[in-house]
Scaffold this motif. Structure first.
Motif, mmCIF file in Angstrom:
data_model
loop_
_atom_site.group_PDB
_atom_site.id
_atom_site.type_symbol
_atom_site.label_atom_id
_atom_site.label_comp_id
_atom_site.label_asym_id
_atom_site.label_seq_id
_atom_site.Cartn_x
_atom_site.Cartn_y
_atom_site.Cartn_z
ATOM 1 N N TYR A 47 3.791 6.498 -4.893
ATOM 2 C CA TYR A 47 4.546 6.066 -5.935
ATOM 3 C C TYR A 47 4.890 7.359 -6.763
ATOM 4 N N PHE A 48 4.177 8.504 -6.936
ATOM 5 C CA PHE A 48 4.623 9.653 -7.541
ATOM 6 C C PHE A 48 5.867 10.435 -6.893
ATOM 7 N N SER A 49 5.821 10.534 -5.530
ATOM 8 C CA SER A 49 6.960 11.423 -4.751
ATOM 9 C C SER A 49 8.275 10.440 -4.750
ATOM 10 N N GLU A 50 7.920 8.982 -5.040
ATOM 11 C CA GLU A 50 9.407 8.379 -5.081
ATOM 12 C C GLU A 50 9.839 8.208 -6.483
ATOM 13 N N ASN A 51 9.103 8.430 -7.483
ATOM 14 C CA ASN A 51 9.374 7.989 -8.936
ATOM 15 C C ASN A 51 9.288 9.134 -9.803
ATOM 16 N N TYR A 52 8.923 10.220 -9.416
ATOM 17 C CA TYR A 52 8.893 11.591 -10.331
ATOM 18 C C TYR A 52 9.499 12.756 -9.438
ATOM 19 N N ASP A 53 9.932 13.781 -10.241
ATOM 20 C CA ASP A 53 10.393 14.848 -9.681
ATOM 21 C C ASP A 53 9.253 15.834 -9.068
ATOM 22 N N ILE A 54 9.410 16.311 -8.033
ATOM 23 C CA ILE A 54 8.379 16.982 -7.464
ATOM 24 C C ILE A 54 8.908 18.312 -6.815
ATOM 25 N N LYS A 55 7.954 19.410 -6.690
ATOM 26 C CA LYS A 55 8.053 20.557 -6.078
ATOM 27 C C LYS A 55 7.245 20.917 -4.994
ATOM 28 N N VAL A 56 7.789 21.178 -3.718
ATOM 29 C CA VAL A 56 6.987 21.256 -2.414
ATOM 30 C C VAL A 56 6.795 22.702 -2.088
ATOM 31 N N HIS A 57 5.520 23.082 -2.252
ATOM 32 C CA HIS A 57 5.348 24.328 -1.661
ATOM 33 C C HIS A 57 4.988 24.585 -0.020
ATOM 34 N N LEU A 58 5.876 24.572 0.633
ATOM 35 C CA LEU A 58 5.579 24.520 2.021
ATOM 36 C C LEU A 58 4.457 25.565 2.469
ATOM 37 N N GLY A 59 4.684 26.575 2.182
ATOM 38 C CA GLY A 59 3.718 27.881 2.698
ATOM 39 C C GLY A 59 2.377 27.645 2.270
ATOM 40 N N GLU A 60 2.138 26.828 1.072
ATOM 41 C CA GLU A 60 0.755 26.610 0.568
ATOM 42 C C GLU A 60 0.325 25.077 0.971
ATOM 43 N N ASN A 61 1.217 24.426 1.723
ATOM 44 C CA ASN A 61 0.775 22.910 2.041
ATOM 45 C C ASN A 61 0.386 22.340 0.782
ATOM 46 N N ARG A 62 1.373 22.379 -0.386
ATOM 47 C CA ARG A 62 0.835 21.711 -1.565
ATOM 48 C C ARG A 62 2.228 20.999 -2.264
ATOM 49 N N VAL A 63 2.073 20.021 -3.054
ATOM 50 C CA VAL A 63 3.118 19.344 -3.644
ATOM 51 C C VAL A 63 2.647 19.227 -5.170
ATOM 52 N N GLU A 64 3.694 19.629 -5.921
ATOM 53 C CA GLU A 64 3.618 19.530 -7.456
ATOM 54 C C GLU A 64 4.260 18.487 -8.095
ATOM 55 N N THR A 72 -4.810 2.607 -12.392
ATOM 56 C CA THR A 72 -5.945 2.732 -11.086
ATOM 57 C C THR A 72 -5.503 1.634 -10.518
ATOM 58 N N VAL A 73 -5.229 1.618 -9.153
ATOM 59 C CA VAL A 73 -4.617 0.460 -8.533
ATOM 60 C C VAL A 73 -5.342 0.192 -7.249
ATOM 61 N N THR A 74 -6.274 -0.742 -7.103
ATOM 62 C CA THR A 74 -6.956 -1.286 -5.938
ATOM 63 C C THR A 74 -6.144 -2.265 -5.021
ATOM 64 N N LEU A 75 -6.088 -2.033 -3.668
ATOM 65 C CA LEU A 75 -5.147 -2.867 -2.873
ATOM 66 C C LEU A 75 -6.074 -3.328 -1.681
ATOM 67 N N VAL A 76 -6.135 -4.660 -1.883
ATOM 68 C CA VAL A 76 -7.238 -5.429 -0.894
ATOM 69 C C VAL A 76 -6.451 -6.240 -0.051
ATOM 70 N N ASP A 77 -6.357 -6.097 1.141
ATOM 71 C CA ASP A 77 -6.084 -7.049 2.139
ATOM 72 C C ASP A 77 -6.596 -8.077 2.270
ATOM 73 N N THR A 78 -6.433 -9.288 1.673
ATOM 74 C CA THR A 78 -7.133 -10.380 1.572
ATOM 75 C C THR A 78 -6.731 -11.570 2.563
ATOM 76 N N LYS A 106 0.823 -1.167 -0.009
ATOM 77 C CA LYS A 106 0.075 0.059 -0.119
ATOM 78 C C LYS A 106 0.867 1.207 0.097
ATOM 79 N N SER A 107 1.744 1.197 0.800
ATOM 80 C CA SER A 107 2.912 2.396 0.948
ATOM 81 C C SER A 107 3.399 2.738 -0.293
ATOM 82 N N TYR A 108 3.955 1.661 -0.992
ATOM 83 C CA TYR A 108 4.765 1.760 -2.115
ATOM 84 C C TYR A 108 3.653 2.713 -3.397
ATOM 85 N N PHE A 109 2.311 2.261 -3.401
ATOM 86 C CA PHE A 109 1.666 2.901 -4.583
ATOM 87 C C PHE A 109 0.997 4.278 -3.911
ATOM 88 N N VAL A 110 0.871 4.555 -2.739
ATOM 89 C CA VAL A 110 0.624 5.691 -2.249
ATOM 90 C C VAL A 110 1.632 6.841 -2.254
#
Length: 256
Positions: free
Chosen positions: A67-84, A94-100, A61-65
């Protein structure tokens, strides 16, 4: 069509890696093996996945949650509480993760995600094996025969020598298994009609035993023969072989 991936096992034969993470997250190159599997399906136009988690489900679950922050470049706007996220993602899954369940068998895992696949046929495979199966041809074959399940059949590995033994237990001949004696085994990469889930009794049902055996007896199971590349990752040796193929730049399963 959705793709269901069985990713809940303990991976005990690969304990060198799976003590710390679930087997589907063991890397081939810089990406987990489950990523390679998903890319194979995505290349065929299938990008809606249901992952059956179990052992260390929180890590999948953590890997996919993340996914973008670990695999793509990001810009963090701390003052706006926003990640680009910078640039367009190459994966639009679309990934559905079910604890079976931790101890649920493969059939039980499939039964538990029945509500996520609905009333349409779905693809099904294991989270620890790679192949260059033609997914579009597999689906077309399934649609052509009208049976409940199609399994991709692959030649059994010919790496074991054959012993011919007489009544006194003397080895009379040792020889390698010729191609025409290899036979066929379950290679995963199924296509499944929802009605086949009715063949699964409960959590302790192994998909590979009672359900497939009964489907075969009922004439509801067809095989899609695949003679191309197929390689499970059962052991550390398997992982190293797949790693070497990926690093060579000529991984047979890479179709994207």
């Amino acid at each position: 069509m959705k793709v269901v991936i069985l990713a809940g096992g303990f991976g005990t034969r690969l304990s060198e890696e799976t003590q710390n993470l679930p087997k589907p997250l063991v890397n081939i190159g810089e990406r987990p093996i489950i990523w390679h599997i998903m890319k194979t399906y995505a290349a065929a136009g299938l990008d809606d996945f249901v992952i059956c988690c179990g052992y260390k489900a929180h890590m999948l679950k953590s890997y996919f949650v993340n996914y973008f922050s670990e695999n793509y470049d990001i810009k963090v706007h701390l003052g706006e509480n926003r990640v680009e996220f910078l640039g367009g993602p190459s994966e639009r899954w679309t990934v559905t993760l079910v604890d079976t369940g931790l101890d649920t068998m493969t059939g039980g895992r499939i039964k538990r995600i029945a509500s996520h696949v609905g009333n349409e046929a779905f693809c099904l495979t294991y989270g620890d094996g790679l192949a260059n199966v033609d997914i579009k041809a597999l689906i077309a074959f399934h649609r052509s025969h009208g049976r409940l399940v199609t399994v991709t059949s692959v030649p059994s590995p010919g790496r074991f020598g054959i012993l011919d033994i007489d009544e006194q237990q003397n080895v009379t001949r040792f020889h390698e298994k010729p191609d025409n004696e290899m036979g066929w085994i379950n290679g995963g990469f199924f296509v499944v009609e929802p009605a086949a889930i009715n063949y699964i009794r409960d959590d302790q049902t192994s998909w590979e035993r009672e359900p497939l055996e009964k489907l075969a007896r009922d004439g509801a199971l067809a095989a899609f023969p695949h003679r191309g590349f197929w390689h499970p990752m059962d052991t550390l040796r398997d992982q190293r072989e797949l790693e070497a193929l990926w690093k060579s730049g000529a991984a047979p399963w890479r179709c994207w």
